[in-house]
Structure formats: structure tokens, C-alpha cells
Design a protein around this motif. Structure first.
Motif, PDB file in Angstrom:
ATOM      1  N   LYS A  54       0.826  -1.210   0.000  1.00 44.52           N
ATOM      2  CA  LYS A  54       0.000   0.000   0.000  1.00 44.52           C
ATOM      3  C   LYS A  54       0.862   1.263   0.000  1.00 44.52           C
ATOM      4  N   SER A  55       1.989   1.185   0.616  1.00 38.48           N
ATOM      5  CA  SER A  55       2.835   2.374   0.684  1.00 38.48           C
ATOM      6  C   SER A  55       4.164   2.189  -0.037  1.00 38.48           C
ATOM      7  N   ARG A  56       4.309   1.060  -0.693  1.00 32.78           N
ATOM      8  CA  ARG A  56       5.579   0.762  -1.346  1.00 32.78           C
ATOM      9  C   ARG A  56       5.709   1.557  -2.640  1.00 32.78           C
ATOM     10  N   ASN A  57       6.865   2.162  -2.836  1.00 36.64           N
ATOM     11  CA  ASN A  57       7.122   2.957  -4.029  1.00 36.64           C
ATOM     12  C   ASN A  57       8.102   2.272  -4.962  1.00 36.64           C
ATOM     13  N   GLY A  58       8.399   0.991  -4.716  1.00 35.72           N
ATOM     14  CA  GLY A  58       9.427   0.317  -5.493  1.00 35.72           C
ATOM     15  C   GLY A  58       9.024   0.073  -6.937  1.00 35.72           C
ATOM     16  N   LEU A  59       9.963   0.314  -7.842  1.00 32.32           N
ATOM     17  CA  LEU A  59       9.817   0.027  -9.260  1.00 32.32           C
ATOM     18  C   LEU A  59      11.008  -0.809  -9.678  1.00 32.32           C
ATOM     19  N   THR A  60      10.752  -2.055 -10.072  1.00 36.21           N
ATOM     20  CA  THR A  60      11.834  -2.979 -10.395  1.00 36.21           C
ATOM     21  C   THR A  60      12.040  -3.044 -11.902  1.00 36.21           C
ATOM     22  N   ILE A  61      13.287  -2.880 -12.303  1.00 36.25           N
ATOM     23  CA  ILE A  61      13.702  -2.994 -13.695  1.00 36.25           C
ATOM     24  C   ILE A  61      14.565  -4.243 -13.807  1.00 36.25           C
ATOM     25  N   ARG A  62      14.109  -5.230 -14.543  1.00 40.34           N
ATOM     26  CA  ARG A  62      14.867  -6.475 -14.658  1.00 40.34           C
ATOM     27  C   ARG A  62      15.979  -6.343 -15.693  1.00 40.34           C
ATOM     28  N   GLU A  63      16.929  -7.276 -15.651  1.00 38.04           N
ATOM     29  CA  GLU A  63      18.068  -7.271 -16.568  1.00 38.04           C
ATOM     30  C   GLU A  63      17.606  -7.516 -18.002  1.00 38.04           C
ATOM     31  N   GLY A  64      18.183  -6.767 -18.932  1.00 35.24           N
ATOM     32  CA  GLY A  64      17.910  -6.948 -20.357  1.00 35.24           C
ATOM     33  C   GLY A  64      16.668  -6.242 -20.860  1.00 35.24           C
ATOM     34  N   LEU A  65      15.940  -5.609 -19.953  1.00 29.18           N
ATOM     35  CA  LEU A  65      14.718  -4.917 -20.381  1.00 29.18           C
ATOM     36  C   LEU A  65      15.071  -3.727 -21.269  1.00 29.18           C
ATOM     37  N   ARG A  66      14.351  -3.566 -22.366  1.00 30.42           N
ATOM     38  CA  ARG A  66      14.607  -2.456 -23.275  1.00 30.42           C
ATOM     39  C   ARG A  66      14.081  -1.156 -22.685  1.00 30.42           C
ATOM     40  N   SER A  67      14.610  -0.040 -23.156  1.00 30.77           N
ATOM     41  CA  SER A  67      14.205   1.273 -22.652  1.00 30.77           C
ATOM     42  C   SER A  67      12.724   1.536 -22.899  1.00 30.77           C
ATOM     43  N   GLY A  68      12.216   1.113 -24.063  1.00 28.96           N
ATOM     44  CA  GLY A  68      10.794   1.326 -24.347  1.00 28.96           C
ATOM     45  C   GLY A  68       9.915   0.661 -23.304  1.00 28.96           C
TER      46      GLY A  68
END
Length: 554
Positions: A307-321
Motif C-alpha cells: 500500500k505504501s511501497r514505491n518500489g519500481l523494479t527494472i529487470r536485466e535486459g529490459l529495453r528502454s521502451g
């Protein structure tokens, strides 16, 4: 009974006793022979312990004077009356047991040291005014008198252990009773030692008092820091601060990062809050938007509570788009908002100076949105999120010295090394695949490559150019006709820039590829990749790949 004689007893002295005379027991029938000269043959330790001695003028048995000391009458009492009349010192022994008078005198002249000592042991204590008889152990003379001996100088005693009892109240020149005939001879030297020992005791006392105080202070601090409650803030905190938690950080290291940023008051408080809430296993590295002076419990909740978590996870190899789409969704923005900001504000987001600005590059931020977990609040701006990611990438790339390693690998720029890492990440899946995929890239880039003639022939580059992700990219002939700078089936060498955002493992494989002569590989399924050195081997692997595709369609 000792070898020097008997104690007081009920039995009288008998001439058959082994200690009588010369100490030899001759049996009942053989009597000891006495003459004036035989007395000289007895050794010193076997002398008659009750031989007579001179005492205050002497008594030799023939002259008058005081009676000799009787071992059975130590207090000088008169012997019992002779049954035949009078008093006789020979009452307790048979008449033949005593040697002739001249023999006794001869033995008396040769009185040994031990005999005299034994006789003195049974004598009455002398009057206090009488002088003590002296016996010279060196010469054996026992009839001399010595003056009062000079007391030996006592061994020096350490001042700390010196006696400071009642003796300190007495006058230093007053004689001290130190045993029989002793006296105090300390004088001024002892008085000086007392003053010195007093100062020593004072110094030692002050030292121990200070030591106890220091130990007490630090002991209290140790107990409070280890057994007491850890320092902590109260409340939800104020303001906003970005905190970077590196990869592989432990809970304690996370707490240290938060404390350094001013979020929590102590790392111990954060660790305790994470363990008590049983959320220590959920916390992940990344960049978080937190508040200053938060309680440790509030910081933990903000980092893990959905509910209060602001985490945004970017995994390895993910493209910028794909990253842009995640940011738009997190901030509840219209799709394409973050992509537009990235295109227009790319030069102000903190890219390194060596970043390639070629017009052929589809996205200048590709490869610089480092995979991690970031804290993104509802009021956070897209540009702020992108800056966090670029800053994280710069930190990692500086750590691995992309500029220096690019030169070692004979690449034109750090961007090319980053591109190799992105290809490695896209074509492989596991660490052991990364090392060999990177080697295939470098082998195909060789000028003398006669297998692919400088072409990489990677499907991942075609997928990137087409903004798709599939294993079935079409026939090779069709790919040769696809006109796009990222199409490695048509254009030799590396593509203009990275095709994704590689992780740390792919980056390390690009810097340190394994040794091998592979030129081909094919991923027959997402879990398995086959490698080959020649085209013939590669064709066999491709047939395996086709069979796997047929199975997948059924």
C-alpha cells in the motif's frame, strides 16, 4: 625415637639399647668394651647424646659443684634414695654399664657437635641475664661465648606491600621487638621508605579509581548499545530523500545507507524493525524515495508494504521502451509520456561523456537505465526517475572501468563494450551461457573470420529493430534484405548501440569472456543453447532447434 636419644618414658635406659654407647648392638652375651682410647673411634654422629659437659664452671664427676643435668629429671629434682643408702646418680643403670672414670673423661674431651646440641636441648632454659652458649659449627669449639650477633639487614620490601599498620604510629627511633634479642634498625631509611610507599599507594589508588571510572563509562555505553534499545526517531518523517541501496546489501548495510541519508537514526534500529516485522527477507536493493527522520518501523513499511511501497523494479535486459511504459503505469501517466521526456531531455539526465550521440541510435538512454529497484512516489516526476537510473548505471560502469576495458578489448568506445554486454544479455540466459556468447561475439568481429565474414547474424538485433521478441525471425534470405542499421544479418560489426539494459553478470562476461573457438550458437528453447565451431556442427544444432519448434506447436 630419633638417633639422638629417647624421649621421656616409663622404661629406664638399658645398656642393651642400640643407641647406647657407640650405637652398635652386640647381642645379649657381648658387653661393650671401654678403654680410654676406644672412645676416639666413635664417629661424631654416634656419640653418646648424654655425655657430660662443662656447665657454669663444669662438673666432671670428681669435683664438687652442681650436679649434672639428668635427662629423666629435667627440672633438677633430687633422685630417689639409694636402696643401699645415700643418693647416687648411677641408680638407674647397672654398675657395669658405666665406663671407667678415665674413659668418661676421654670421651668428654671428644664431645661431638651433635651430642652437645642434644644435651643443650634437654637443659633448663637459662636465666634471661645469662648469656647464650655459643658453638662454632666451623671449628667444633663449644666452650666459647659470643657477643650478641649483629642483626642481618632485612631484604628490601616493595613499597606497595610494606607494612603500614600500627607500626606507623610509633616513633621511628623506638626499638622494635623483632623476635628474641632483635631490635628495629630502620632509622631514617625506613622513614623515607614509608613516605615513598605512601605516595605509591596514593598513585596506585588514583590509577585504579580512574580505570574503574573509564571501564564503567564504556561498559555502560557497550551495554546500552548492545543490550538496550537502539536509538530511533519517532513518526513518519518529513521531506523527501533518495536512497540508493547497492546490489547484494545485507539488512545491516541497508540500515547504514538509510542512516547516512538521514532517514533513520541508527542502522541497528532499522535491522531490529526489519527482523521484528519479519520483512527482512522481502527488502530488496534499489533506489527509494523516503523521508528524513523516520522511525525505523515506518521506513521498513514504506519499503515493503504494497500500500505504501514505491518500489519500481527494472529487470536485466529490459529495453528502454518497456522501462518507459512501467514508469507511466507507476505514475498513472498517459502511455508515451516518459518516452517523450527521454527523447527531449536525454542530454540533461546525466549521461556519461562517452555516450554515443549518433543519429543511428534509436534511443540514447538504451543501456543506461540500469536494472535495479527504485522508489517512485506518486508525486515523483518521470525525469527524476530516469535520473536515478542513469546515476546508478554510471556508478556501476565506473566500477568496472568501461573505458579502460574497451581499450584492452580493442573496441572503439565504451559504448561498444556496453553493446556487447547487451547482446550477451539478450542471447543468453544463464551465467555459463553469457561467457560463451560473449566469446562468439568477439570471434565474429575478427577481421579473419571466414565463417560469418564479419557478420554477427543475431536474431536479437532484428527483434530490437522490429520492436518484437520471438525466436522465429524468418529465413536468412529474408533477413538479408531487411534494411535496418540494427540488422546484423545485413550489416557487419556491432549495431549502433545497445539493444537493452544489461545486468552486472552480462557486463562481467563481456569484459572477461571465456576462451573458445565458437562461431555459432542456437537457442533451441528458452532453457538451452547449443554452441558450434563450424557451420556443419551448427546445421546439426539447427535441426535440433526445428524439432523443438515442431514439438512446441503440437
Amino acid at each position: 625415637m630419633t638417633e639422638y636419644g629417647r624421649g621421656y618414658g616409663s622404661e629406664p635406659w638399658h645398656p642393651e639399647d642400640p643407641l647406647y654407647g657407640d650405637g652398635s648392638f652386640r647381642g645379649q652375651d657381648q658387653q661393650p668394651q671401654w678403654d680410654g682410647q676406644q672412645a676416639h673411634r666413635y664417629p661424631q654422629q654416634q656419640a653418646d647424646p648424654y655425655a657430660q659437659q662443662h656447665y657454669n664452671g663444669g662438673w666432671d664427676g670428681t669435683q664438687g659443684g652442681q650436679a649434672p643435668y639428668d635427662p629423666y629429671d629435667p627440672y633438677g629434682q633430687q633422685p630417689p634414695a639409694d636402696p643401699y643408702g645415700g643418693t647416687s646418680p648411677d641408680y638407674y643403670a647397672a654398675p657395669e654399664a658405666y665406663p671407667p672414670q678415665h674413659a668418661q673423661q676421654g670421651m668428654q674431651a671428644q664431645q661431638p657437635q651433635q651430642g652437645m646440641q642434644q644435651q643443650q636441648q634437654y637443659q633448663q632454659p637459662p636465666h634471661p641475664q645469662q648469656r647464650e652458649p655459643y658453638y662454632d659449627e666451623g671449628t667444633g669449639a663449644g666452650d666459647d661465648w659470643r657477643a650478641e650477633p649483629e642483626p642481618r639487614e632485612p631484604e628490601p620490601e616493595h613499597a606497595f606491600f610494606a607494612d603500614h599498620g600500627d607500626d606507623d604510629d610509633r616513633d621511628d627511633h623506638e626499638p622494635r621487638e623483632e623476635g628474641r634479642g632483635g631490635r628495629d634498625r630502620r632509622g631514617k631509611k625506613d622513614k623515607k621508605n614509608k613516605r615513598h610507599s605512601g605516595r605509591t599507594c596514593l598513585v596506585v589508588t588514583l590509577f585504579f579509581a580512574g580505570a574503574v571510572g573509564v571501564v564503567g563509562y564504556f561498559g555502560y555505553d557497550f551495554i546500552m548499545s548492545h543490550l538496550g534499545s537502539a536509538p530511533d526517531y519517532e513518526g513518519e518523517g518529513t521531506g523527501e530523500v533518495q536512497v540508493e541501496v547497492p546490489e547484494g546489501s545485507t539488512i545491516l548495510q541497508m540500515g547504514l545507507a538509510l542512516k547516512s541519508a538521514g532517514v533513520v537514526k541508527s542502522a541497528d534500529a532499522f535491522s531490529e524493525a526489519a527482523v521484528d516485522s519479519k520483512k527482512d527477507k522481502i527488502l530488496q536493493p534499489g533506489t527509494y524515495s523516503l523521508r528524513k527522520h523516520m522511525s525505523a518501523a515506518s521506513a521498513v513499511e514504506l519499503m515493503v508494504d504494497p500500500k505504501s511501497r514505491n518500489g519500481l523494479t527494472i529487470r536485466e535486459g529490459l529495453r528502454s521502451g518497456d522501462v518507459y511504459k512501467l514508469i507511466d503505469k507507476k505514475l498513472h501517466l498517459k502511455t508515451g509520456t516518459t518516452k517523450g521526456i527521454a527523447k527531449t531531455e536525454s542530454k540533461s539526465l546525466g549521461l556519461p561523456s562517452w555516450a554515443n550521440g549518433s543519429a543511428k541510435i534509436k534511443d540514447p538512454l538504451e543501456g543506461f537505465l540500469y536494472p535495479s529497484t527504485y522508489s517512485v512516489g506518486e508525486n515523483t516526476k518521470p525525469a527524476a526517475v530516469l535520473k536515478q537510473m542513469v546515476a546508478r548505471a554510471n556508478q556501476v560502469y565506473e566500477k568496472y572501468d568501461l573505458e579502460g576495458n574497451a581499450r584492452k578489448l580493442h573496441l572503439d568506445s565504451p559504448t561498444q563494450l556496453l553493446t556487447v554486454a547487451s547482446l550477451t544479455q539478450a542471447e543468453g540466459k544463464y551465467k555459463h551461457d553469457f561467457d560463451r556468447v560473449a566469446r562468439v561475439v568477439y570471434n565474429r568481429l575478427k577481421p579473419n573470420n571466414t565463417e560469418t565474414y564479419g557478420l554477427l547474424d543475431f536474431d536479437s538485433t532484428v527483434n530490437y529493430a522490429r520492436s518484437q521478441s520471438t525466436l522465429d525471425t524468418g529465413s536468412v534470405d529474408d533477413l538479408r534484405n531487411f534494411n535496418d542499421p540494427y540488422n546484423t544479418y545485413k550489416f557487419k560489426g556491432l549495431p549502433p548501440g545497445p539493444i537493452g539494459n544489461p545486468g552486472e553478470e552480462a557486463l562481467k562476461s563481456a569484459i572477461h569472456p571465456t576462451k573458445g573457438n565458437w562461431y555459432y550458437f542456437v537457442s533451441i528453447n528458452p532453457e538451452k543453447t547449443l554452441f558450434a565451431e563450424t557451420n556443419e556442427e551448427h546445421e546439426r544444432n539447427r535441426r535440433i532447434y526445428l524439432k523443438e519448434q515442431e514439438k512446441a506447436k503440437q
